[in-house]
Write a protein that holds these residues in place. Structure first.
Motif, mmCIF file in Angstrom:
data_model
loop_
_atom_site.group_PDB
_atom_site.id
_atom_site.type_symbol
_atom_site.label_atom_id
_atom_site.label_comp_id
_atom_site.label_asym_id
_atom_site.label_seq_id
_atom_site.Cartn_x
_atom_site.Cartn_y
_atom_site.Cartn_z
ATOM 1 N N CYS A 113 43.731 23.341 -44.267
ATOM 2 C CA CYS A 113 43.117 23.130 -45.565
ATOM 3 C C CYS A 113 41.992 24.093 -45.676
ATOM 4 N N HIS A 114 41.376 24.731 -44.830
ATOM 5 C CA HIS A 114 40.395 25.763 -45.068
ATOM 6 C C HIS A 114 40.705 27.227 -44.397
ATOM 7 N N PRO A 115 41.733 27.586 -44.772
ATOM 8 C CA PRO A 115 42.055 29.236 -44.096
ATOM 9 C C PRO A 115 40.810 29.866 -44.636
ATOM 10 N N MET A 116 40.313 30.998 -43.835
ATOM 11 C CA MET A 116 39.304 31.868 -44.156
ATOM 12 C C MET A 116 39.550 32.978 -44.506
ATOM 13 N N ARG A 117 38.765 33.972 -45.294
ATOM 14 C CA ARG A 117 38.802 34.939 -45.914
ATOM 15 C C ARG A 117 38.648 36.322 -44.785
ATOM 16 N N ALA A 118 39.562 36.937 -44.605
ATOM 17 C CA ALA A 118 39.536 38.300 -44.058
ATOM 18 C C ALA A 118 38.572 39.500 -44.707
ATOM 19 N N LEU A 119 37.583 39.988 -43.979
ATOM 20 C CA LEU A 119 36.722 41.025 -44.422
ATOM 21 C C LEU A 119 37.199 42.168 -44.028
ATOM 22 N N GLY A 120 38.431 42.716 -44.871
ATOM 23 C CA GLY A 120 38.742 44.160 -44.416
ATOM 24 C C GLY A 120 39.251 44.216 -43.069
ATOM 25 N N GLY A 121 39.073 45.426 -42.586
ATOM 26 C CA GLY A 121 39.474 45.770 -41.411
ATOM 27 C C GLY A 121 38.357 45.489 -40.206
ATOM 28 N N SER A 122 37.276 44.816 -40.551
ATOM 29 C CA SER A 122 36.292 44.684 -39.734
ATOM 30 C C SER A 122 36.588 43.695 -38.570
ATOM 31 N N GLY A 123 37.524 42.776 -38.817
ATOM 32 C CA GLY A 123 37.852 41.790 -37.633
ATOM 33 C C GLY A 123 36.859 40.547 -37.962
ATOM 34 N N LEU A 124 36.165 40.525 -39.105
ATOM 35 C CA LEU A 124 35.182 39.357 -39.451
ATOM 36 C C LEU A 124 36.161 38.393 -40.525
ATOM 37 N N TYR A 172 32.751 20.964 -54.843
ATOM 38 C CA TYR A 172 33.170 22.513 -55.137
ATOM 39 C C TYR A 172 34.258 23.169 -54.457
ATOM 40 N N SER A 173 35.106 23.869 -55.030
ATOM 41 C CA SER A 173 36.183 24.660 -54.157
ATOM 42 C C SER A 173 35.726 25.777 -53.475
ATOM 43 N N PRO A 174 36.091 25.705 -52.025
ATOM 44 C CA PRO A 174 35.568 27.007 -51.231
ATOM 45 C C PRO A 174 36.351 28.162 -51.999
ATOM 46 N N TYR A 175 37.259 28.120 -52.904
ATOM 47 C CA TYR A 175 38.179 29.298 -53.112
ATOM 48 C C TYR A 175 37.606 29.854 -54.528
ATOM 49 N N HIS A 219 32.221 28.410 -60.801
ATOM 50 C CA HIS A 219 32.527 27.628 -59.599
ATOM 51 C C HIS A 219 32.957 26.274 -60.157
ATOM 52 N N TYR A 220 34.034 25.784 -59.895
ATOM 53 C CA TYR A 220 34.576 24.473 -60.434
ATOM 54 C C TYR A 220 34.610 23.400 -59.152
ATOM 55 N N GLN A 221 34.518 22.111 -59.605
ATOM 56 C CA GLN A 221 34.599 20.949 -58.875
ATOM 57 C C GLN A 221 35.921 20.293 -58.503
ATOM 58 N N LEU A 222 36.132 19.861 -57.428
ATOM 59 C CA LEU A 222 37.613 19.106 -57.283
ATOM 60 C C LEU A 222 37.349 17.854 -56.938
ATOM 61 N N LYS A 223 38.023 16.741 -57.583
ATOM 62 C CA LYS A 223 37.693 15.311 -57.019
ATOM 63 C C LYS A 223 39.133 15.028 -56.586
ATOM 64 N N TRP A 224 39.285 14.336 -55.484
ATOM 65 C CA TRP A 224 40.560 13.974 -54.995
ATOM 66 C C TRP A 224 40.682 12.725 -54.472
ATOM 67 N N GLY A 270 23.547 27.983 -56.911
ATOM 68 C CA GLY A 270 22.918 26.578 -56.961
ATOM 69 C C GLY A 270 23.840 25.712 -56.503
ATOM 70 N N VAL A 271 25.012 25.799 -55.626
ATOM 71 C CA VAL A 271 25.665 25.006 -54.849
ATOM 72 C C VAL A 271 25.371 25.183 -53.312
ATOM 73 N N GLU A 272 25.078 24.051 -53.078
ATOM 74 C CA GLU A 272 24.828 23.920 -51.225
ATOM 75 C C GLU A 272 25.943 23.534 -50.587
ATOM 76 N N GLY A 273 25.868 24.348 -49.252
ATOM 77 C CA GLY A 273 26.983 24.181 -48.418
ATOM 78 C C GLY A 273 26.736 25.019 -47.295
ATOM 79 N N CYS A 274 27.956 25.509 -46.461
ATOM 80 C CA CYS A 274 27.447 26.186 -45.272
ATOM 81 C C CYS A 274 28.681 27.346 -45.034
ATOM 82 N N LEU A 275 27.994 28.524 -44.762
ATOM 83 C CA LEU A 275 28.820 29.754 -44.818
ATOM 84 C C LEU A 275 29.180 29.981 -43.301
ATOM 85 N N PHE A 276 30.562 30.179 -43.126
ATOM 86 C CA PHE A 276 30.834 30.526 -41.591
ATOM 87 C C PHE A 276 31.370 31.926 -41.670
ATOM 88 N N VAL A 277 30.994 32.689 -40.541
ATOM 89 C CA VAL A 277 31.196 34.040 -40.441
ATOM 90 C C VAL A 277 31.853 34.095 -38.768
#
Length: 719
Positions: free
Chosen positions: A154-165, A87-90, A70-75, A125-132
């Motif tokens: 800014c934050h497009p989400m990852r498609a989890l296969g064909g589950s619709g999630l 930290y980068s979500p990606y 995991h890597y950090q971004l400073k902008w 070790g990285v704190e954050g929030c997971l959205f599903v």
């Protein structure tokens, strides 16, 4: 082309171009898309290069860098000229468990809320929030909020296969952060939606979802919960005080007490009045106060009007510590058309049926859940368990069950579609209700389910194995309608309607019934219970006391909507509070004292509650005296202990009124609704009433006594 598609907001899988990638030579690089950044640093000290004419930033990785870490971004924010670091979500791999995905897709994930929606987590070790999110058939799903200026690119989400999630982990987000989902439908509609699984929402008119920490509340009701698991509801007293939490009492006309403040006031009052349970009208989030909560937009979120989820937990916890159970109204029958919520969630009908002949309640202007779709059914089934397990709710009163069961409910010919066998029964809804009841009773021992079902659908409160729907109990709407219709008649005409009092015994044991005097009967021009009663003020109050005694003598558990116990003179108004000023009037206080005494008697005397659902607990003495509008009956328990109940529905005292009794003994009044203590005329029977060897009404013994005008008597053998 994929980078161009992402910049235009139409790329289905952002991980094709973001995070760890390879350049044309196959060498590793990191790429980020940051439309709000002026400059970007990789891991704090390495500048990232902006690709010309775009908002993409890249950096080539040297051989020493561990690809996959995991890597950090400073902008530098180009709007505020402030530096930010995250930290980068990606840089994160998929987080949703395959088993969770499988069970959810099968409609069998009983605790879907534990991974769906927003959950604070620490990943590597990285704190954050997971959205599903579940939203099939989209071009893109994005998370938006203040943290990205509500910019869906800014934050497009990852498609989890064909589950619709879809999922995304955003490092650095904290409780209280507001968010929504930005969805691009398959036909190009851009939709902004609240999270169906949001566990907290902003105060209306704001419709954003809010991040909350997973439940860390420290419950103090262990003793109650242990007892609840073995609650013998069939043979124990259940007397329910139905409450609209926002209008029971208010600190000011436009303000609400929060849950903790309400607990300070409501719990002592309900205990003093002798009720065993509080039933709360819907406490889930809803945008319109006038809907009373029945048009839900946040099925997993307690309304923000009254405080946080943990404040609601505190309210329930304190009820339990004070010996009070808590039921809530649950609304799986329909949902509103508000565009920010479930309606046409992915641009098409998703949670609802596409065909309005099956998917819309025109009477209410709402949509009907598609109970045949696994993920929709799972949304509702997990929601039922959510309230029972995560909030220790003791039972669900399921609203508008009849509208779920019948495909032609409130529809004219040609406005509905028959089932596969050509019938009017909604087979998918039947299967859903059976599954809901099975899961609730299996996973939340002792929790009750009550159906508001207004038709003669058979076996609503009978076991699923026998073909029933599996509810614990059913509201007895027939009793409520017949008896209110009777009591509204002038006493001179009541003899012509006597059967409305007695007819309920024909079906009283076909279901496990609750006798409701609910909110629906004191709104919309139906008058308050006080105003329904005929006659002058004295007669109205006497009729009301008589009617309540009749409810408590009749087999079935009891329910009264707030205001009935203080004889509120006006209809209920959800925008104000109960008329506590009128409640201080002496004759109305007589009604309150009677209700408290009825509750006490009902709880203490097993004869009045132990066999509520059995023929063995009830016997008419005389149900045929229609000319004098009187009734007499016996309630008894399993050991044969009994209470005699007599009712005079006219304002004429009945002197030397004879009834048969089971025993040669002495009898004593244990309750007289005409007592001066209840603001009555004090007509009755002082001292003991001795039985006589005079056969009467099929009994070898009888007694002669005085029936008070518009009054009820409860008698007990003196031992």
């Amino acid at each position: 082309m994929t980078m161009k598609a992402l910049q235009e907001g139409i790329l289905h899988d952002p991980f094709l171009v973001l995070g760890y990638q390879k350049n044309a030579k196959g060498l590793p690089l990191v790429r980020e898309f940051m439309p709000n950044a002026e400059e970007v640093m990789f891991n704090q000290d390495t500048p990232m290069k902006r690709l010309e004419g775009t908002d993409f930033f890249e950096v080539a990785l040297d051989e020493s860098f561990e690809v996959g870490s995991h890597y950090q971004l400073k902008w530098l924010d180009k709007h505020t000229s402030e530096w930010h670091e995250q930290y980068s979500p990606y840089s994160f791999l998929p987080q949703t468990d395959e088993l969770d995905i499988h069970l959810f897709s099968e409609g069998k994930h009983n605790h879907a809320y534990r991974f769906m929606g927003a959950h604070l987590k620490t990943i590597d070790g990285v704190e954050g929030c997971l959205f599903v999110l579940w939203a099939p058939s989209l071009k893109r799903a994005s998370l938006v909020g203040n943290f990205n200026r509500w910019d869906g690119r800014c934050h497009p989400m990852r498609a989890l296969g064909g589950s619709g999630l879809w999922e995304i982990f955003i490092p650095g987000l904290n409780p209280g952060e507001h968010y929504k989902y930005e969805l691009l439908s398959k036909d190009g509609q851009l939709l902004i939606k609240t999270d169906p699984y949001a566990r907290e929402m902003a105060l209306r008119p704001d419709t954003t979802s809010r991040i909350v920490a997973d439940d860390t509340y420290r419950w103090q009701d262990q003793e109650w919960m242990e007892q609840r698991a073995n609650f013998d509801w069939q043979h124990k007293p259940i007397s329910i005080y139905e409450v609209h939490a926002g209008s029971w009492q208010r600190p000011a006309p436009e303000e609400f007490y929060n849950w903790e403040e309400l607990a300070d006031r409501l719990i002592p009052y309900v205990k003093e009045m002798g009720y065993t349970h509080i039933e709360l009208m819907p406490i889930t989030e809803h945008p319109l106060d006038q809907s009373w909560g029945y048009q839900v937009t946040g099925f997993y979120a307690p309304t923000s009007r009254l405080g946080s989820p943990d404040q609601f937990r505190t309210f329930i916890d304190r009820c339990h510590q004070n010996g009070l159970g808590v039921f809530i109204d649950w609304v799986p029958a329909h949902f509103p058309k508000d565009s920010f919520a479930l309606a046409r969630f992915n641009g098409d009908a998703l949670y609802e049926h596409a065909d309005t002949r099956k998917g819309e309640h025109k009477e209410w202007g709402t949509l009907i859940f598609n109970y045949g779709l696994n993920e929709v059914r799972n949304f509702l089934l997990a929601n039922a368990l959510y309230w029972l397990q995560e909030f220790h709710i003791d039972g669900l009163r399921v609203d508008a069950v009849a509208s779920m069961l019948y495909l032609d409910y409130d529809r004219d010919h040609g406005e509905w579609l028959p089932n596969e066998f050509g019938g009017r029964e909604n087979l998918e809804a039947v299967a859903f209700l059976q599954e809901m009841n099975r899961i609730v009773h299996q996973e939340a021992p002792g929790a009750l389910t009550m159906a508001e079902e207004s038709t003669s659908w058979p076996m609503v409160s009978r076991p699923i194995e026998l073909g029933g729907l599996g509810f614990t109990m059913k509201w007895n709407m027939g009793w409520m309608n017949d008896n209110l219709d009777y009591i509204e008649n002038d006493p001179v005409h009541r003899k012509y309607h006597h059967n409305k009092l007695t007819f309920s015994q024909v079906y009283a044991y076909s279901e496990n019934f609750v006798l409701p005097l609910s909110h629906d009967e004191v709104v919309h021009g139906k008058y308050s219970l006080f105003d329904k009663m005929p006659g002058d003020r004295w007669q109205k109050l006497a009729n009301q006391r008589l009617f309540y005694a009749w409810q408590y003598a009749h087999p079935g558990k009891k329910l009264m909507f707030m205001g009935g116990e203080i004889s509120q003179p006006e209809e209920w108004n959800e925008l104000g509070q109960l008329n506590w000023h009128a409640a201080q009037e002496e004759d109305r206080q007589g009604v309150s004292r009677l209700v408290a005494d009825l509750n006490k008697l009902y709880c203490e005397e097993t004869a009045l509650h132990e066999l509520d659902f059995s023929h063995d607990g009830f016997r008419w003495i005389d149900c045929n005296d229609s000319d004098q509008s009187t009734l007499s009956l016996i309630r008894q328990d399993e050991e044969g202990n009994y209470i005699i109940c007599l009712f005079n529905f006219t304002p004429v005292p009945r002197e030397n009124y004879r009834i048969g009794v089971p025993d040669a003994s002495e009898y004593q009044e244990i309750l007289n609704t005409d007592s001066s203590y209840y603001s009555g005329s004090n007509c009755g029977n002082s001292g003991l009433i001795e039985s006589e060897d005079t056969a009467w009404m099929g009994f070898e013994q009888s007694i002669a006594l005085t029936l008070p005008p518009l009054g009820a008597l409860f008698l007990k053998v003196v031992k």
